[in-house]
Design a protein around this motif. Structure first.
Motif, PDB file in Angstrom:
ATOM      1  N   LEU A 118       2.736  -5.757   0.459  1.00  0.00           N
ATOM      2  CA  LEU A 118       2.593  -4.543   1.255  1.00  0.00           C
ATOM      3  C   LEU A 118       2.689  -3.323   0.346  1.00  0.00           C
ATOM      4  CD1 LEU A 118       5.071  -5.631   4.027  1.00  0.00           C
ATOM      5  CD2 LEU A 118       2.641  -5.252   4.396  1.00  0.00           C
ATOM      6  N   GLN A 119       1.760  -2.417   0.501  1.00  0.00           N
ATOM      7  CA  GLN A 119       1.795  -1.151  -0.220  1.00  0.00           C
ATOM      8  C   GLN A 119       1.906  -0.040   0.815  1.00  0.00           C
ATOM      9  OE1 GLN A 119      -1.854   0.094  -2.109  1.00  0.00           O
ATOM     10  NE2 GLN A 119      -0.743   1.297  -3.624  1.00  0.00           N
ATOM     11  N   PHE A 120       2.903   0.818   0.644  1.00  0.00           N
ATOM     12  CA  PHE A 120       3.107   1.947   1.551  1.00  0.00           C
ATOM     13  C   PHE A 120       2.770   3.227   0.809  1.00  0.00           C
ATOM     14  CE2 PHE A 120       5.945  -1.470   2.851  1.00  0.00           C
ATOM     15  CZ  PHE A 120       5.508  -1.653   4.154  1.00  0.00           C
ATOM     16  N   ILE A 121       1.917   4.053   1.400  1.00  0.00           N
ATOM     17  CA  ILE A 121       1.435   5.272   0.754  1.00  0.00           C
ATOM     18  C   ILE A 121       1.851   6.470   1.585  1.00  0.00           C
ATOM     19  CG2 ILE A 121      -0.598   6.500  -0.104  1.00  0.00           C
ATOM     20  CD1 ILE A 121      -1.551   3.195   0.467  1.00  0.00           C
ATOM     21  N   ASN A 122       2.659   7.343   0.980  1.00  0.00           N
ATOM     22  CA  ASN A 122       3.173   8.524   1.655  1.00  0.00           C
ATOM     23  C   ASN A 122       2.390   9.751   1.172  1.00  0.00           C
ATOM     24  OD1 ASN A 122       4.652  10.584   2.768  1.00  0.00           O
ATOM     25  ND2 ASN A 122       6.582  10.046   1.800  1.00  0.00           N
ATOM     26  N   SER A 123       1.597  10.318   2.056  1.00  0.00           N
ATOM     27  CA  SER A 123       0.831  11.519   1.679  1.00  0.00           C
ATOM     28  C   SER A 123       1.572  12.799   2.072  1.00  0.00           C
ATOM     29  CB  SER A 123      -0.556  11.488   2.328  1.00  0.00           C
ATOM     30  OG  SER A 123      -0.434  11.355   3.726  1.00  0.00           O
ATOM     31  N   GLY A 124       2.753  12.641   2.643  1.00  0.00           N
ATOM     32  CA  GLY A 124       3.524  13.796   3.095  1.00  0.00           C
ATOM     33  C   GLY A 124       4.410  14.388   2.022  1.00  0.00           C
ATOM     34  N   ALA A 125       5.134  15.418   2.407  1.00  0.00           N
ATOM     35  CA  ALA A 125       5.968  16.171   1.464  1.00  0.00           C
ATOM     36  C   ALA A 125       7.437  15.757   1.517  1.00  0.00           C
ATOM     37  CB  ALA A 125       5.838  17.663   1.765  1.00  0.00           C
ATOM     38  N   ASP A 180      16.150  -4.658   0.851  1.00  0.00           N
ATOM     39  CA  ASP A 180      16.625  -3.305   1.122  1.00  0.00           C
ATOM     40  C   ASP A 180      15.532  -2.465   1.757  1.00  0.00           C
ATOM     41  OD1 ASP A 180      19.062  -3.907  -0.086  1.00  0.00           O
ATOM     42  OD2 ASP A 180      18.330  -3.316  -2.063  1.00  0.00           O
ATOM     43  N   ASP A 181      15.926  -1.287   2.245  1.00  0.00           N
ATOM     44  CA  ASP A 181      14.932  -0.325   2.716  1.00  0.00           C
ATOM     45  C   ASP A 181      13.964  -0.011   1.578  1.00  0.00           C
ATOM     46  OD1 ASP A 181      16.500  -0.240   4.972  1.00  0.00           O
ATOM     47  OD2 ASP A 181      16.978   1.890   4.822  1.00  0.00           O
ATOM     48  N   VAL A 182      12.699   0.177   1.915  1.00  0.00           N
ATOM     49  CA  VAL A 182      11.709   0.609   0.939  1.00  0.00           C
ATOM     50  C   VAL A 182      11.628   2.127   1.061  1.00  0.00           C
ATOM     51  CG1 VAL A 182       9.299   0.479   0.209  1.00  0.00           C
ATOM     52  CG2 VAL A 182      10.410  -1.533   1.206  1.00  0.00           C
ATOM     53  N   THR A 183      12.018   2.821   0.012  1.00  0.00           N
ATOM     54  CA  THR A 183      11.975   4.282   0.016  1.00  0.00           C
ATOM     55  C   THR A 183      10.666   4.725  -0.623  1.00  0.00           C
ATOM     56  OG1 THR A 183      14.360   4.422  -0.139  1.00  0.00           O
ATOM     57  CG2 THR A 183      13.124   6.389  -0.758  1.00  0.00           C
ATOM     58  N   VAL A 184       9.898   5.515   0.122  1.00  0.00           N
ATOM     59  CA  VAL A 184       8.614   6.003  -0.379  1.00  0.00           C
ATOM     60  C   VAL A 184       8.742   7.509  -0.573  1.00  0.00           C
ATOM     61  CG1 VAL A 184       6.128   5.998  -0.059  1.00  0.00           C
ATOM     62  CG2 VAL A 184       7.514   4.220   1.030  1.00  0.00           C
ATOM     63  N   ALA A 185       8.797   7.929  -1.824  1.00  0.00           N
ATOM     64  CA  ALA A 185       8.952   9.351  -2.143  1.00  0.00           C
ATOM     65  C   ALA A 185       7.733  10.144  -1.680  1.00  0.00           C
ATOM     66  CB  ALA A 185       9.152   9.520  -3.648  1.00  0.00           C
ATOM     67  N   ALA A 186       7.905  11.435  -1.586  1.00  0.00           N
ATOM     68  CA  ALA A 186       6.805  12.324  -1.178  1.00  0.00           C
ATOM     69  C   ALA A 186       5.618  12.149  -2.119  1.00  0.00           C
ATOM     70  CB  ALA A 186       7.278  13.773  -1.182  1.00  0.00           C
ATOM     71  N   THR A 187       4.437  12.117  -1.550  1.00  0.00           N
ATOM     72  CA  THR A 187       3.171  11.948  -2.278  1.00  0.00           C
ATOM     73  C   THR A 187       3.252  10.828  -3.315  1.00  0.00           C
ATOM     74  OG1 THR A 187       3.653  13.651  -3.934  1.00  0.00           O
ATOM     75  CG2 THR A 187       2.539  14.364  -1.935  1.00  0.00           C
ATOM     76  N   GLN A 221       4.487  13.511   9.631  1.00  0.00           N
ATOM     77  CA  GLN A 221       4.038  13.013   8.327  1.00  0.00           C
ATOM     78  C   GLN A 221       3.348  11.671   8.507  1.00  0.00           C
ATOM     79  OE1 GLN A 221       6.595  14.530   4.610  1.00  0.00           O
ATOM     80  NE2 GLN A 221       7.080  12.551   5.380  1.00  0.00           N
ATOM     81  N   LYS A 222       2.282  11.458   7.779  1.00  0.00           N
ATOM     82  CA  LYS A 222       1.530  10.212   7.885  1.00  0.00           C
ATOM     83  C   LYS A 222       1.929   9.251   6.769  1.00  0.00           C
ATOM     84  CE  LYS A 222      -3.151   8.844   7.359  1.00  0.00           C
ATOM     85  NZ  LYS A 222      -4.539   9.180   7.323  1.00  0.00           N
TER      86      LYS A 222
END
Length: 133
Positions: free
Chosen positions: A54-61, A90-97, A122-123
């Motif tokens: 799984l890849q999670f992509i955070n485009s938000g700030a 653990d939780d997967v933390t996805v940093a901004a952008t 945020q998407k």
């Protein structure tokens, strides 16, 4: 020993991939955060699957958090994340952008799914590769 030229190697690799294309599939999706945990990856039957990436992509700030769950329950009647589901790692933390990747051996699991939480509006996108080796 057989010495393969780069051209022959490429053809062999493509042939191998074509022969095993029925052993994997990929999908993607997205969810707009509302401030609480909500399903991002719907419940998937993984009884005959070996691995999921799984890849999670955070485009938000702002940071978004993802929780991946699995269950041995034979029913999917329960809500993803409740007591019938167990968090995988653990939780997967996805940093901004930014993006994060998680691979899971699904041997012994019946179903998996994931929830995500982030700042409202945020998407968060995801890509998923399912492999049955």
């Amino acid at each position: 020993y057989i010495l393969l030229t780069p051209t022959i190697c490429k053809e062999v690799v493509l042939m191998v991939l074509e022969n095993y294309s029925d052993r994997w599939y990929s999908t993607s999706g997205s969810k707009t955060a509302n401030g609480s945990y909500q399903t991002i990856v719907p419940v998937i039957d993984v009884k005959k699957v070996d691995r999921i990436s799984l890849q999670f992509i955070n485009s938000g700030a702002a940071i978004q958090k993802v929780k991946v769950y699995g269950t041995l329950d034979i029913s999917t009647d329960s809500t993803l994340g409740d007591t019938r589901w167990t968090q995988i790692g653990d939780d997967v933390t996805v940093a901004a952008t930014d993006s994060s990747l998680k691979s899971i051996s699904t041997t012994g699991l019946m179903y998996i799914g994931a929830t995500a939480s982030g700042t409202s509006s945020q998407k968060l996108d995801y890509n998923m590769l399912v492999q049955n080796l």
